[in-house]
Design a protein around this motif. Structure first.
Motif, PDB file in Angstrom:
ATOM      1  N   THR A  94      -0.066   2.198  -1.123  1.00 22.25           N
ATOM      2  CA  THR A  94      -0.175   1.091  -2.070  1.00 22.25           C
ATOM      3  C   THR A  94       1.186   0.637  -2.583  1.00 22.25           C
ATOM      4  OG1 THR A  94      -0.950   0.560  -4.307  1.00 22.25           O
ATOM      5  CG2 THR A  94      -0.566   2.854  -3.856  1.00 22.25           C
ATOM      6  N   SER A 112       1.692   0.262  -5.467  1.00 25.26           N
ATOM      7  CA  SER A 112       1.889   1.013  -6.718  1.00 25.26           C
ATOM      8  C   SER A 112       2.942   2.111  -6.561  1.00 25.26           C
ATOM      9  CB  SER A 112       0.568   1.642  -7.185  1.00 25.26           C
ATOM     10  OG  SER A 112      -0.358   0.644  -7.544  1.00 25.26           O
ATOM     11  N   ILE A 156      -6.572 -10.366 -20.903  1.00 24.04           N
ATOM     12  CA  ILE A 156      -5.351 -10.658 -20.135  1.00 24.04           C
ATOM     13  C   ILE A 156      -4.246  -9.737 -20.647  1.00 24.04           C
ATOM     14  CG2 ILE A 156      -3.649 -12.418 -19.541  1.00 24.04           C
ATOM     15  CD1 ILE A 156      -5.802 -14.490 -19.699  1.00 24.04           C
TER      16      ILE A 156
HETATM   17  C1  LIG Z   1      -7.858  -1.885 -10.317  1.00 28.00           C
HETATM   18  C2  LIG Z   1      -6.716  -1.606  -9.415  1.00 28.00           C
HETATM   19  O1  LIG Z   1      -6.026  -0.698  -9.698  1.00 28.00           O
HETATM   20  N1  LIG Z   1      -6.538  -2.358  -8.319  1.00 28.00           N
HETATM   21  C3  LIG Z   1      -5.488  -2.287  -7.297  1.00 28.00           C
HETATM   22  C4  LIG Z   1      -4.394  -3.285  -7.607  1.00 28.00           C
HETATM   23  O2  LIG Z   1      -3.859  -3.054  -8.878  1.00 28.00           O
HETATM   24  P1  LIG Z   1      -3.481  -4.286  -9.773  1.00 28.00           P
HETATM   25  O3  LIG Z   1      -3.241  -3.763 -11.131  1.00 28.00           O
HETATM   26  O4  LIG Z   1      -2.392  -5.110  -9.225  1.00 28.00           O
HETATM   27  O5  LIG Z   1      -4.782  -5.190  -9.606  1.00 28.00           O
HETATM   28  P2  LIG Z   1      -5.811  -5.805 -10.637  1.00 28.00           P
HETATM   29  O6  LIG Z   1      -6.590  -6.800  -9.900  1.00 28.00           O
HETATM   30  O7  LIG Z   1      -6.546  -4.751 -11.355  1.00 28.00           O
HETATM   31  O8  LIG Z   1      -4.849  -6.536 -11.687  1.00 28.00           O
HETATM   32  C5  LIG Z   1      -4.131  -7.713 -11.377  1.00 28.00           C
HETATM   33  C6  LIG Z   1      -3.373  -8.146 -12.597  1.00 28.00           C
HETATM   34  O9  LIG Z   1      -4.280  -8.468 -13.638  1.00 28.00           O
HETATM   35  C7  LIG Z   1      -4.033  -7.695 -14.796  1.00 28.00           C
HETATM   36  N2  LIG Z   1      -5.353  -7.414 -15.389  1.00 28.00           N
HETATM   37  C8  LIG Z   1      -6.229  -6.572 -14.779  1.00 28.00           C
HETATM   38  C9  LIG Z   1      -7.494  -6.364 -15.312  1.00 28.00           C
HETATM   39  C10 LIG Z   1      -7.853  -7.027 -16.503  1.00 28.00           C
HETATM   40  O10 LIG Z   1      -8.953  -6.903 -17.055  1.00 28.00           O
HETATM   41  N3  LIG Z   1      -6.931  -7.862 -17.089  1.00 28.00           N
HETATM   42  C11 LIG Z   1      -5.696  -8.086 -16.556  1.00 28.00           C
HETATM   43  O11 LIG Z   1      -4.907  -8.857 -17.124  1.00 28.00           O
HETATM   44  C12 LIG Z   1      -3.250  -6.477 -14.337  1.00 28.00           C
HETATM   45  O12 LIG Z   1      -2.405  -6.014 -15.354  1.00 28.00           O
HETATM   46  C13 LIG Z   1      -2.475  -7.056 -13.170  1.00 28.00           C
HETATM   47  O13 LIG Z   1      -1.282  -7.631 -13.606  1.00 28.00           O
HETATM   48  O14 LIG Z   1      -3.492  -3.255  -6.591  1.00 28.00           O
HETATM   49  C14 LIG Z   1      -2.795  -2.036  -6.468  1.00 28.00           C
HETATM   50  C15 LIG Z   1      -1.838  -2.214  -5.332  1.00 28.00           C
HETATM   51  O15 LIG Z   1      -0.818  -2.988  -5.729  1.00 28.00           O
HETATM   52  C16 LIG Z   1      -3.720  -0.853  -6.260  1.00 28.00           C
HETATM   53  O16 LIG Z   1      -3.982  -0.614  -4.934  1.00 28.00           O
HETATM   54  C17 LIG Z   1      -4.954  -0.917  -7.093  1.00 28.00           C
HETATM   55  O17 LIG Z   1      -5.979  -0.086  -6.563  1.00 28.00           O
END
Ligand SMILES: CC(=O)N[C@H]1[C@@H](OP(=O)(O)OP(=O)(O)OC[C@H]2O[C@@H](n3ccc(=O)[nH]c3=O)[C@H](O)[C@@H]2O)O[C@H](CO)[C@H](O)[C@@H]1O
Length: 337
Positions: free
Chosen positions: A128, A130, A209
């Motif tokens: 990932t 991450s 958000i």
């Molecule tokens: C839930 C999650 O972990 N999803 C994947 C996603 O993380 P991410 O954190 O990138 O994905 P996400 O879709 O959960 O969040 C996307 C963006 O939205 C933001 N956000 C999220 C939820 C919410 O209720 N409000 C909000 O503002 C979050 O801080 C981020 O900036 O991608 C990563 C790889 O880069 C990992 O593989 C993760 O498994």
């Protein structure tokens, strides 16, 4: 005929990859634990869709169950293994870190051992973006150090990269690790932001958000992602004989047939623009609940996608607006809203 064993076929990315391979006439054996981390009926529906295609066989088993994993892989006798199953989710890893150790560390080790036993042509495993953790230099390239994971989720994925390298070195097992960047699209994951946002907006509920929207993500459309995986399946790394065999920008190990490849759109999208694309596709405004930065979250991701392009001639190209429109179309028809 090529035989491919895929873990996580009832999951989001595994489902899309299996679909693509089955359409090519490739025999696919899927394994999935059907965990209840999110709505199991969505996972069952994905498997039912795959069952309609010739060439698909599925086993329901947890990755940690070595006997079951071995039996499924022995029955398949695969040429290639694509390991996508995992305990996913950045935020859930603060609540239940042990699930990540079990599935991602022990489970991945079971898959690697079976790959070794079958001497597969190519083992491909999901990591990932991450793992770039606290890195601030962007875009993220595979050759950069990535030694500061911010969550146990990221730490377990980083550990599988290290385990994969050791196995590739010791057993000459061609291994590719993908680093995926925030993948979205039809049949997606209900725990991810786009899914939660669409669900809440249609129900008239506010959306949370994080970090007041000052977040940036390299959102990657699932159709582009699985195309990248498909092309990489045919690009197994070869152990270099001399340092000159490693091209500039290549993450190929000097001592193993092992490589890490980013799969991302290579576009840094502001979270508030992502929300606007969702509002436009739904033709409804969101009620915004602005929140602070969340523990373990990273403010930005951005992929350097040049290595994928060098290896395959391909780079993801779906814009967030087009990808979100595809997701919304699927969501409305799936949930009849
Ligand atoms: C839930 C999650 O972990 N999803 C994947 C996603 O993380 P991410 O954190 O990138 O994905 P996400 O879709 O959960 O969040 C996307 C963006 O939205 C933001 N956000 C999220 C939820 C919410 O209720 N409000 C909000 O503002 C979050 O801080 C981020 O900036 O991608 C990563 C790889 O880069 C990992 O593989 C993760 O498994």
């Amino acid at each position: 005929m090529t035989r491919v064993f895929i873990t996580g076929t009832a999951g989001f990315i595994g489902y899309h990859l299996a679909n693509l391979l089955l359409d090519e006439g490739i025999v696919v054996h899927g394994l999935d634990g059907m965990t209840d981390y999110y709505d199991v009926s969505l996972k069952q529906r994905r498997h039912q869709m795959l069952m309609q295609k010739p060439g698909f066989v599925a086993t329901e088993a947890m990755l940690e169950d070595q006997t079951a994993v071995d039996a499924a892989i022995d029955a398949c006798a695969p040429d290639i293994i694509v390991h996508l199953a995992a305990q996913a989710g950045v935020r859930y890893s603060l609540e239940n870190p042990r699930a990540y150790i079990d599935a991602n560390i022990v489970g991945t080790f079971n898959i690697m051992e079976a790959a070794k036993r079958h001497a597969v042509r190519h083992l491909l495993m999901a990591s990932t973006s991450s793992v770039y953790g606290a890195n601030t230099e962007m875009p993220y390239a595979e050759t950069m150090k990535a030694d500061s994971p911010m969550t146990i989720y990221a730490a377990t994925k980083k550990a599988t990269e290290a385990m994969g390298h050791a196995h590739a070195h010791l057993w000459n097992l061609p291994t590719t690790m993908f680093r995926f960047f925030t993948v979205y699209g039809p049949w997606g994951r209900p725990d991810m932001a786009y899914f939660k946002f669409v669900e809440a907006i249609l129900a008239g509920r506010p959306i949370d958000i994080y970090n007041h929207g000052e977040m940036y993500r390299d959102f990657t459309y699932v159709g582009d992602l699985v195309r990248g995986i498909r092309l990489l399946m045919d690009a197994a790394p070869v152990r270099p004989l001399t340092p000159e065999d490693i091209a500039p920008g290549d993450s190929l190990s000097p001592v193993a047939p092992y490589r890490i490849v980013n799969i991302g759109n290579s576009e840094k999208v502001r979270l508030l623009d992502f929300v606007a694309a969702i509002e436009d596709a739904l033709e409804r405004p969101a009620i915004r609940n602005m929140m602070e930065m969340q523990k373990g979250d990273v403010p930005a991701t951005w992929a350097d996608a040049r290595l994928l392009e060098t290896l395959t001639g391909y780079r993801p190209q779906t814009s967030v607006r087009d990808g979100i429109a595809q997701f919304v179309r699927w969501y409305r028809s799936y949930y009849q809203v």
